[in-house]
Scaffold this motif. Structure first.
Motif, PDB file in Angstrom:
ATOM      1  N   ALA A   1       0.831  -1.208   0.000  1.00  0.00           N
ATOM      2  CA  ALA A   1       0.000   0.000   0.000  1.00  0.00           C
ATOM      3  C   ALA A   1       0.862   1.254   0.000  1.00  0.00           C
ATOM      4  CB  ALA A   1      -0.942  -0.007   1.207  1.00  0.00           C
ATOM      5  N   GLN A   2       1.941   1.258   0.775  1.00  0.00           N
ATOM      6  CA  GLN A   2       2.845   2.413   0.819  1.00  0.00           C
ATOM      7  C   GLN A   2       3.527   2.618  -0.540  1.00  0.00           C
ATOM      8  OE1 GLN A   2       3.241   4.544   3.281  1.00  0.00           O
ATOM      9  NE2 GLN A   2       2.292   3.494   4.986  1.00  0.00           N
ATOM     10  N   VAL A   3       4.022   1.524  -1.115  1.00  0.00           N
ATOM     11  CA  VAL A   3       4.691   1.593  -2.415  1.00  0.00           C
ATOM     12  C   VAL A   3       3.715   2.059  -3.487  1.00  0.00           C
ATOM     13  CG1 VAL A   3       5.775   0.201  -4.232  1.00  0.00           C
ATOM     14  CG2 VAL A   3       6.491  -0.078  -1.841  1.00  0.00           C
ATOM     15  N   ARG A   4       2.514   1.478  -3.481  1.00  0.00           N
ATOM     16  CA  ARG A   4       1.501   1.880  -4.467  1.00  0.00           C
ATOM     17  C   ARG A   4       1.155   3.346  -4.339  1.00  0.00           C
ATOM     18  NH1 ARG A   4      -3.860  -1.300  -4.931  1.00  0.00           N
ATOM     19  NH2 ARG A   4      -4.307   0.650  -5.972  1.00  0.00           N
ATOM     20  N   SER A   5       1.018   3.827  -3.119  1.00  0.00           N
ATOM     21  CA  SER A   5       0.695   5.231  -2.905  1.00  0.00           C
ATOM     22  C   SER A   5       1.744   6.135  -3.543  1.00  0.00           C
ATOM     23  CB  SER A   5       0.606   5.508  -1.402  1.00  0.00           C
ATOM     24  OG  SER A   5       0.535   6.891  -1.144  1.00  0.00           O
ATOM     25  N   ALA A   6       3.008   5.828  -3.278  1.00  0.00           N
ATOM     26  CA  ALA A   6       4.093   6.646  -3.843  1.00  0.00           C
ATOM     27  C   ALA A   6       4.120   6.549  -5.362  1.00  0.00           C
ATOM     28  CB  ALA A   6       5.430   6.211  -3.256  1.00  0.00           C
ATOM     29  N   LEU A   7       4.041   5.335  -5.893  1.00  0.00           N
ATOM     30  CA  LEU A   7       4.068   5.168  -7.351  1.00  0.00           C
ATOM     31  C   LEU A   7       2.906   5.891  -8.009  1.00  0.00           C
ATOM     32  CD1 LEU A   7       5.067   1.410  -7.617  1.00  0.00           C
ATOM     33  CD2 LEU A   7       6.492   3.395  -8.222  1.00  0.00           C
ATOM     34  N   HIS A   8       1.740   5.842  -7.368  1.00  0.00           N
ATOM     35  CA  HIS A   8       0.562   6.525  -7.903  1.00  0.00           C
ATOM     36  C   HIS A   8       0.838   8.027  -8.020  1.00  0.00           C
ATOM     37  CE1 HIS A   8      -4.134   6.634  -7.784  1.00  0.00           C
ATOM     38  NE2 HIS A   8      -3.646   7.399  -8.729  1.00  0.00           N
ATOM     39  N   MET A   9       1.404   8.603  -6.967  1.00  0.00           N
ATOM     40  CA  MET A   9       1.678  10.039  -6.982  1.00  0.00           C
ATOM     41  C   MET A   9       2.738  10.401  -8.013  1.00  0.00           C
ATOM     42  SD  MET A   9       1.454  10.878  -2.942  1.00  0.00           S
ATOM     43  CE  MET A   9      -0.050  10.506  -2.031  1.00  0.00           C
ATOM     44  N   PHE A  10       3.772   9.579  -8.116  1.00  0.00           N
ATOM     45  CA  PHE A  10       4.810   9.851  -9.100  1.00  0.00           C
ATOM     46  C   PHE A  10       4.316   9.634 -10.531  1.00  0.00           C
ATOM     47  CE2 PHE A  10       7.882   9.222  -5.568  1.00  0.00           C
ATOM     48  CZ  PHE A  10       8.543  10.432  -5.690  1.00  0.00           C
ATOM     49  N   GLY A  11       3.346   8.780 -10.718  1.00  0.00           N
ATOM     50  CA  GLY A  11       2.887   8.445 -12.056  1.00  0.00           C
ATOM     51  C   GLY A  11       1.690   9.227 -12.548  1.00  0.00           C
ATOM     52  N   ASP A  12       1.228  10.211 -11.782  1.00  0.00           N
ATOM     53  CA  ASP A  12       0.006  10.937 -12.121  1.00  0.00           C
ATOM     54  C   ASP A  12       0.294  12.435 -12.258  1.00  0.00           C
ATOM     55  OD1 ASP A  12      -2.493  12.169 -12.209  1.00  0.00           O
ATOM     56  OD2 ASP A  12      -3.350  10.931 -10.624  1.00  0.00           O
ATOM     57  N   PRO A  13       0.501  12.913 -13.500  1.00  0.00           N
ATOM     58  CA  PRO A  13       0.826  14.338 -13.687  1.00  0.00           C
ATOM     59  C   PRO A  13      -0.270  15.287 -13.196  1.00  0.00           C
ATOM     60  CG  PRO A  13       1.130  13.102 -15.737  1.00  0.00           C
ATOM     61  CD  PRO A  13       0.512  12.170 -14.739  1.00  0.00           C
ATOM     62  N   ALA A  14      -1.527  14.897 -13.320  1.00  0.00           N
ATOM     63  CA  ALA A  14      -2.612  15.766 -12.836  1.00  0.00           C
ATOM     64  C   ALA A  14      -2.531  15.909 -11.321  1.00  0.00           C
ATOM     65  CB  ALA A  14      -3.968  15.211 -13.259  1.00  0.00           C
ATOM     66  N   PHE A  15      -2.297  14.806 -10.628  1.00  0.00           N
ATOM     67  CA  PHE A  15      -2.132  14.860  -9.181  1.00  0.00           C
ATOM     68  C   PHE A  15      -0.980  15.793  -8.824  1.00  0.00           C
ATOM     69  CE2 PHE A  15       0.528  13.585  -5.679  1.00  0.00           C
ATOM     70  CZ  PHE A  15      -0.339  13.689  -4.608  1.00  0.00           C
ATOM     71  N   GLN A  16       0.136  15.664  -9.524  1.00  0.00           N
ATOM     72  CA  GLN A  16       1.313  16.471  -9.220  1.00  0.00           C
ATOM     73  C   GLN A  16       1.007  17.962  -9.346  1.00  0.00           C
ATOM     74  OE1 GLN A  16       4.220  14.817 -11.902  1.00  0.00           O
ATOM     75  NE2 GLN A  16       3.995  12.797 -10.966  1.00  0.00           N
ATOM     76  N   GLN A  17       0.271  18.325 -10.393  1.00  0.00           N
ATOM     77  CA  GLN A  17      -0.089  19.735 -10.595  1.00  0.00           C
ATOM     78  C   GLN A  17      -1.051  20.213  -9.502  1.00  0.00           C
ATOM     79  OE1 GLN A  17       0.988  21.899 -13.118  1.00  0.00           O
ATOM     80  NE2 GLN A  17       2.458  20.265 -13.523  1.00  0.00           N
ATOM     81  N   GLU A  18      -2.075  19.407  -9.217  1.00  0.00           N
ATOM     82  CA  GLU A  18      -3.138  19.814  -8.299  1.00  0.00           C
ATOM     83  C   GLU A  18      -2.746  19.703  -6.827  1.00  0.00           C
ATOM     84  OE1 GLU A  18      -6.411  17.320  -9.387  1.00  0.00           O
ATOM     85  OE2 GLU A  18      -6.377  18.026 -11.460  1.00  0.00           O
ATOM     86  N   CYS A  19      -1.776  18.859  -6.524  1.00  0.00           N
ATOM     87  CA  CYS A  19      -1.449  18.628  -5.117  1.00  0.00           C
ATOM     88  C   CYS A  19      -0.031  19.041  -4.757  1.00  0.00           C
ATOM     89  CB  CYS A  19      -1.695  17.162  -4.762  1.00  0.00           C
ATOM     90  SG  CYS A  19      -3.432  16.718  -4.951  1.00  0.00           S
ATOM     91  N   TRP A  20       0.965  18.490  -5.427  1.00  0.00           N
ATOM     92  CA  TRP A  20       2.343  18.829  -5.062  1.00  0.00           C
ATOM     93  C   TRP A  20       2.662  20.274  -5.400  1.00  0.00           C
ATOM     94  CZ3 TRP A  20       5.107  13.787  -7.005  1.00  0.00           C
ATOM     95  CH2 TRP A  20       5.029  12.812  -5.989  1.00  0.00           C
ATOM     96  N   LEU A  21       2.340  20.715  -6.606  1.00  0.00           N
ATOM     97  CA  LEU A  21       2.645  22.108  -6.957  1.00  0.00           C
ATOM     98  C   LEU A  21       1.776  23.086  -6.181  1.00  0.00           C
ATOM     99  CD1 LEU A  21       3.314  21.939 -10.799  1.00  0.00           C
ATOM    100  CD2 LEU A  21       4.967  22.223  -8.944  1.00  0.00           C
ATOM    101  N   ALA A  22       0.567  22.658  -5.842  1.00  0.00           N
ATOM    102  CA  ALA A  22      -0.327  23.515  -5.069  1.00  0.00           C
ATOM    103  C   ALA A  22      -0.002  23.488  -3.574  1.00  0.00           C
ATOM    104  CB  ALA A  22      -1.781  23.092  -5.301  1.00  0.00           C
ATOM    105  N   GLY A  23       0.883  22.560  -3.149  1.00  0.00           N
ATOM    106  CA  GLY A  23       1.292  22.483  -1.747  1.00  0.00           C
ATOM    107  C   GLY A  23       0.245  21.926  -0.815  1.00  0.00           C
TER     108      GLY A  23
END
Length: 148
Positions: A16-38
């Motif tokens: 579950a931990q590995v999947r969570s990280a891979l999901h975040m790294f593999g999803d450009p929309a998530f990265q824009q909406e969450c990581w870049l948005a802080g």
């Protein structure tokens, strides 16, 4: 990930931990909406790296070490190894705790996203989950896994 079958592998909490990280790294929309948005509820890029390698030591050992424990088969393990190598390559060039813009702007980031997305889709499909579903927040993940 809330529907992940817990009987896929015995070490499903680590999965579950590995999947969570891979999901975040593999999803450009998530990265824009969450990581870049802080958005704090998902953690940072560095947090995701720790979820990926912290307990598993995938930064030192091949995912093949965990076939039958965390990963279902060699195809999953190979995909995870490719993703981990891409992620760590960028992390080592930029360093820990840089702003998300530094990571996402790295020239190797698109290849990293592809590798992580492929690994995430393989694991999600094996767990009978929808790979396109938004990643769980860190709090939901913590509750699901009984962890930190």
């Amino acid at each position: 990930m809330a529907r992940m079958r817990q009987n896929t592998v015995p070490w499903w909490r680590w999965r579950a931990q590995v999947r969570s990280a891979l999901h975040m790294f593999g999803d450009p929309a998530f990265q824009q909406e969450c990581w870049l948005a802080g958005r704090d509820e998902y953690g940072t890029v560095t947090d995701a790296v720790y979820r990926l390698v912290g307990d598993t030591w995938l930064d030192r050992w091949s995912a093949a070490t965990y076939i039958g424990r965390i990963f279902v088969d060699g195809d999953e393990a190979d995909a995870v190894d490719r993703a981990v190598l891409a992620i760590l390559g960028v992390l080592h060039e930029i360093g820990e705790d840089a702003p998300a813009t530094a990571y996402l702007g790295h020239p190797a980031w698109p290849a990293l996203v592809d590798a992580a997305g492929d690994a995430h889709r393989r694991l999600a499909t094996a767990d009978a989950d929808d790979p396109a579903r938004r990643p769980d927040t860190l709090e939901v993940l913590r509750i699901r896994t009984g962890g930190r």
